[in-house]
Scaffold this motif. Structure first.
Motif, short mmCIF file in Angstrom:
data_model
loop_
_atom_site.label_atom_id
_atom_site.label_comp_id
_atom_site.label_asym_id
_atom_site.label_seq_id
_atom_site.Cartn_x
_atom_site.Cartn_y
_atom_site.Cartn_z
N PHE A 1 0.80 -1.15 0.09
CA PHE A 1 0.11 0.04 -0.10
C PHE A 1 0.91 1.20 0.04
N SER A 2 2.11 1.17 0.56
CA SER A 2 3.01 2.35 0.37
C SER A 2 3.10 2.74 -1.05
N GLN A 3 3.34 1.76 -1.94
CA GLN A 3 3.56 1.97 -3.35
C GLN A 3 2.20 2.33 -3.88
N GLN A 4 1.15 1.81 -3.78
CA GLN A 4 0.00 1.80 -4.29
C GLN A 4 -0.55 3.24 -3.98
N HIS A 5 -0.32 3.76 -2.79
CA HIS A 5 -0.77 5.34 -2.54
C HIS A 5 0.16 6.30 -2.31
N GLN A 6 1.49 5.86 -2.53
CA GLN A 6 2.61 6.57 -2.17
C GLN A 6 2.59 7.13 -0.61
N THR A 7 2.36 6.19 0.16
CA THR A 7 2.38 6.43 1.80
C THR A 7 3.62 6.38 2.37
N PRO A 8 4.30 7.28 2.68
CA PRO A 8 5.56 7.09 3.50
C PRO A 8 5.53 6.07 4.93
N ILE A 9 6.27 5.35 4.59
CA ILE A 9 6.28 4.09 5.96
C ILE A 9 7.83 3.95 6.21
N LEU A 10 7.85 3.61 7.55
CA LEU A 10 9.08 2.84 8.02
C LEU A 10 8.60 1.71 8.71
N ILE A 11 9.11 0.39 8.38
CA ILE A 11 9.38 -0.77 9.24
C ILE A 11 10.34 -0.91 10.12
N TYR A 12 9.62 -1.32 11.29
CA TYR A 12 10.38 -0.84 12.55
C TYR A 12 10.45 -2.49 13.29
N ARG A 13 11.65 -2.93 13.10
CA ARG A 13 11.96 -4.06 13.59
C ARG A 13 12.73 -4.33 14.73
N LEU A 14 11.88 -4.54 15.86
CA LEU A 14 12.50 -4.36 17.19
C LEU A 14 12.81 -5.73 17.89
N ASN A 15 13.87 -5.84 18.54
CA ASN A 15 14.15 -6.88 19.53
C ASN A 15 15.22 -6.51 20.36
N TYR A 16 15.26 -6.71 21.71
CA TYR A 16 13.86 -6.83 22.54
C TYR A 16 13.87 -5.54 23.27
N ALA A 17 12.73 -5.14 23.47
CA ALA A 17 12.28 -3.71 24.53
C ALA A 17 12.62 -4.22 26.03
N ASN A 18 13.06 -3.56 26.75
CA ASN A 18 13.02 -3.66 28.18
C ASN A 18 12.53 -2.67 29.00
N ASP A 19 11.78 -3.03 30.20
CA ASP A 19 11.36 -2.22 30.89
C ASP A 19 11.40 -2.74 32.18
N VAL A 20 10.99 -1.85 33.52
CA VAL A 20 10.99 -2.64 34.87
C VAL A 20 9.92 -3.65 34.95
N THR A 21 9.12 -3.43 34.18
CA THR A 21 7.74 -4.51 34.17
C THR A 21 7.83 -5.61 33.30
N TYR A 22 8.48 -5.71 32.31
CA TYR A 22 8.49 -6.87 31.55
C TYR A 22 9.92 -6.90 30.52
N GLY A 23 10.42 -7.79 29.86
CA GLY A 23 11.29 -7.84 29.15
C GLY A 23 12.38 -9.03 29.33
N VAL A 24 13.38 -9.29 28.44
CA VAL A 24 14.21 -10.41 28.40
C VAL A 24 15.04 -10.13 30.07
N LEU A 25 15.55 -8.96 30.44
CA LEU A 25 16.26 -8.94 31.54
C LEU A 25 15.26 -9.30 32.69
N SER A 26 14.14 -8.95 32.61
CA SER A 26 13.11 -9.12 33.84
C SER A 26 13.06 -10.71 34.02
N ASP A 27 12.99 -11.29 32.78
CA ASP A 27 12.84 -12.78 32.58
C ASP A 27 14.16 -13.56 33.21
N ILE A 28 15.21 -13.07 32.96
CA ILE A 28 16.25 -13.60 33.53
C ILE A 28 16.43 -13.37 34.87
N ALA A 29 16.30 -12.11 35.36
CA ALA A 29 16.35 -11.61 36.85
C ALA A 29 15.34 -12.53 37.56
#
Length: 337
Positions: A182-210
């Motif tokens: 749809f970016s190509q169809q409508h000339q919509t500017p898009i960014l694909i944001y490939r994330l791994n892994y976000a960490n907060d005090v409430t969740y995340g890889v570090l919390s899992d390990i801790a």
């Protein structure tokens, strides 16, 4: 300094974000604001707007199944809309905006609910892309679309061909492909944001390990190395990425600067908790790793260090702070979530 004060200091918007928000025209809609990252992302955007002194509405959209979240966001000055995005009448009544952050999707519970997973992760993006074809859109995705790579490497970069393992990752690649179309169809500017892994005090890889170390639960070492980033830094990159959307869609890996050993992270928490980590299995030759060199070129090094994350997360757990109790399942090597 108390852990709460330390945590609050790690949530302050940087000057770079404030300047980026000041340059950005139009309001910001966050679709899927009720998820793990959404509330903090909305609050960060509002704080940056207020400090920048610009007129810009921050609009959060979700089903708001978590009690109190809608009121909490509104008290921060964020406009909220309750909507089931899969209900087209709900979607179409949402306000238009120049900027869209697309966080909607599903991951856990995929096994056994495959059709819902594909509807959320692949069908819905097409409806959203049509609704917001006049906007710029940052689309949250995942490093899970990449194959496992050698632990001797710096990780998969954006030129790496996707090879998603399991239906969750496959549906996420579907999300990307639909938005790209749809970016190509409508000339919509898009960014694909490939994330791994976000960490907060409430969740995340570090919390899992801790938590595993503190509770003497075994840690599976087969996925022996990980990438992590502080949630606030990931949120900042997402907001600044609105100024980097393009046609055709830009793909951006978002994570921390280092490949980290799960064994060594557990040992660090072991020192703090005075516990000897318990391990099962051994490190394999491959892991889910991403190279975020392009993100660092655009936005610099993420400000919050691994040491700071470990310190605040361990302190939070020791003080009995609230946890989301949503494990990341970062050890998963078969793609079954």
């Amino acid at each position: 300094m108390s852990i709460k004060i330390l945590y609050e200091k790690l949530l302050e918007p940087t000057q770079s974000l404030i300047e980026s928000i000041a340059r950005l025209d139009g309001d910001i809609v966050i679709l899927g604001v009720g998820g793990k990252m959404g509330p903090s992302l909305a609050k960060l955007a509002k704080r940056a707007v207020d400090i920048a002194g610009v007129q810009k509405n921050i609009i959060g959209v979700a089903r708001f199944s978590e009690p109190g979240l809608k009121d909490e966001l509104e008290q921060e000055g964020i406009t909220t809309f309750t909507a089931d995005l899969l209900n087209d009448s709900d979607l179409q009544r949402l306000p238009n905006a120049r900027n869209v952050l697309y966080l909607a999707g599903t991951k856990f519970g995929t096994t056994g609910k495959e059709s819902f997973t594909w509807a959320m992760n692949t069908y819905l993006p097409g409806r959203v892309a049509e609704k917001y074809k006049e906007s710029r859109i940052v689309v949250f995705s995942t490093g899970n679309v990449y194959p496992l790579v050698s632990t001797e490497s710096s990780g998969a970069n954006e030129e790496q061909a996707p090879l998603p393992l399991g239906e969750y990752a496959q549906s996420c690649l579907g999300r990307e492909r639909v938005f790209q179309y749809f970016s190509q169809q409508h000339q919509t500017p898009i960014l694909i944001y490939r994330l791994n892994y976000a960490n907060d005090v409430t969740y995340g890889v570090l919390s899992d390990i801790a938590l595993a170390v503190k509770n003497q639960h075994p840690i599976d070492l087969r996925m022996g190395y990980v990438n992590i980033i502080w949630q606030q830094d990931a949120n900042e990159i997402a907001l600044r990425s609105l100024n980097h959307c393009s046609v055709p869609s830009k793909i951006l890996n978002v994570t921390g600067t280092k490949k980290l050993s799960v064994r060594q992270l557990a040992a660090e928490f072991g020192k703090i908790f005075n516990r000897e980590p318990v391990f099962i299995n051994s490190e394999q030759e491959t892991a889910l790793l991403s190279d975020a060199s392009e993100s660092r070129r655009l936005f610099g090094e993420p400000p919050v260090s691994v040491h700071q994350m470990i310190e605040v997360i361990a302190g939070w757990i020791n003080e009995g702070g609230r946890l989301l109790n949503k494990p990341t399942h970062f050890q998963e090597r078969e793609g079954k979530f």
